[in-house]
Motif scaffolding. Structure first.
Motif: not given
Length: 385
Positions: A136-144, A148-149, A157-159
């Motif tokens: 979950y922490g990794l998901m929240l650390a993704l780009p905004n 987004a990827i 894929l983003s936060n």
């Protein structure tokens, strides 16, 4: 005559089971009666009539239409579907990863075996809730959203989670799933009928190509003959989110990945143990006939290892279903979080809510066990028939 009946082992066994059943029934009756009397004395409403009342709370992710103005029964259905969704996704992914790691564990390649061993030991010895919080922490650390990827401009894929393109007409998705399942069943029925008519049992064509062909051909035929118009609703970045498509929130992704990788480590050990239980002479015979390692494993060893594997894998599947209740830790509204949490707190009817949750999990587990036992029975016929 009575002496023979008393000394009959089957009669004594049935009598003992009847006595135990009667004692359990009496105990449940006493508990339910006392609970009902205490609830009435406190002036607390009882029964399941509250399910028809307005829920009044929102659920961020749902597979069916839902709003706070819907009933508690509708909220229960949404939570149940969310539980089934993450359970099915986790079972499928955990099986794929677990089988892969298990086969790698017994590989003759030293490096592959060591790496898979380290992966299994790490995943298995870290508590599930730590897996969940880490993902979950990794998901929240993704780009905004704006950074987004992107995957071919069809998925992002983003936060905020994973947003993917979806059918503009949602009803087509449901009919598509039905046609895929129907095609798979039809393909299996046809190949099973063909194999049953063969003179030499066990030497017919494999089953899975027919199932895959049916699952692909039937939806295509339905699509062509019904004249349906399939259009994609592609997500587009807009403000602080995405417009269009369907969004899988980070809570769902975190729970899915945590359950999958944690359970995959146990499935890997089950696969490893089952493969190693096959007689070493099978390997030697295949080697003497000139078979390489991979064909030997896939066509000779793994089919023999499936039968002892199924009961243990079934227990892992049941654990996945029950552990999906940890979604409450990251805010994923599944069955426990919705009915066993918010609904219980708003209505105060703890006994009814918890009983409903327990009965639902029990029913899901029994159905899963039944399906796996049917599969295990068919495997046993094929293995020992």
């Amino acid at each position: 005559m009575w002496t023979k009946i008393v000394h009959n082992a089957r009669v004594l066994s049935a009598l003992q089971q009847c006595i135990v059943l009667a004692v359990v029934a009496v105990a449940f009756y006493v508990l339910i009666t006392n609970a009902s009397a205490n609830i009435d004395a406190l002036g607390i409403a009882s029964g399941f009539g509250f399910l028809q009342e307005r829920a009044g709370y929102a659920i961020s992710f749902q597979l069916i239409d839902y709003s706070p103005n819907d009933t508690y029964l509708r909220a229960y259905a949404v939570g149940l579907l969310n539980t089934l969704l993450v359970s099915v996704l986790s079972i499928v992914f955990a099986t794929i990863v677990g089988v892969f790691l298990g086969v790698c564990r017994v590989s003759e390649n030293w490096l592959l075996g060591r790496l898979s061993h380290l992966a299994v030991e790490f995943l298995r010895n870290v508590p599930l809730i730590v897996h969940l919080i880490w993902w979950y922490g990794l998901m929240l650390a993704l780009p905004n959203v704006r950074q987004a990827i992107s995957f071919q401009d069809g998925a992002f894929l983003s936060n905020r989670g994973l947003t993917v393109a979806w059918a503009s007409d949602g009803s087509l998705v449901g009919w598509g799933v039905v046609s895929i399942i129907g095609g798979a069943v039809l393909g299996y029925a046809l190949i099973a009928r063909y194999r049953a008519g063969l003179q030499w049992k066990g030497f017919g064509p494999p089953v899975w190509p027919a199932i895959l062909a049916g699952a692909i051909a039937v939806p295509i035929l339905v699509y062509l003959f019904t004249g349906s118009s399939w259009q994609w609703d592609v997500p587009v970045s807009r403000g602080f989110g995405f417009a269009g498509g369907v969004n899988l929130p980070p809570e769902l992704l975190a729970l899915w990945l945590a359950l999958s990788f944690y359970s995959a480590s146990y499935i890997a050990e089950i696969v490893r143990g089952s493969i190693q239980s096959v007689s070493r002479g099978q390997y030697e015979a295949a080697s003497a006939l000139g078979f390489s390692e991979m064909p030997t494993m896939l066509r000779l060893i793994v089919p023999q290892a499936i039968y002892p594997m199924v009961p243990q894998v079934t227990s892992t599947y049941l654990n996945i279903i029950k552990n999906s209740s940890l979604g409450v830790v990251v805010g994923y509204m599944e069955l426990v979080s919705a009915t066993g949490g918010t609904t219980l707190n708003q209505t105060g009817q703890a006994i009814e809510c918890i009983a409903l949750v327990m009965a639902t999990y029990c029913a899901i587990s029994l159905i899963t066990s039944l399906l796996m036992n049917i599969y295990n029975y068919r495997i046993s016929l094929r293995t020992h028939g």
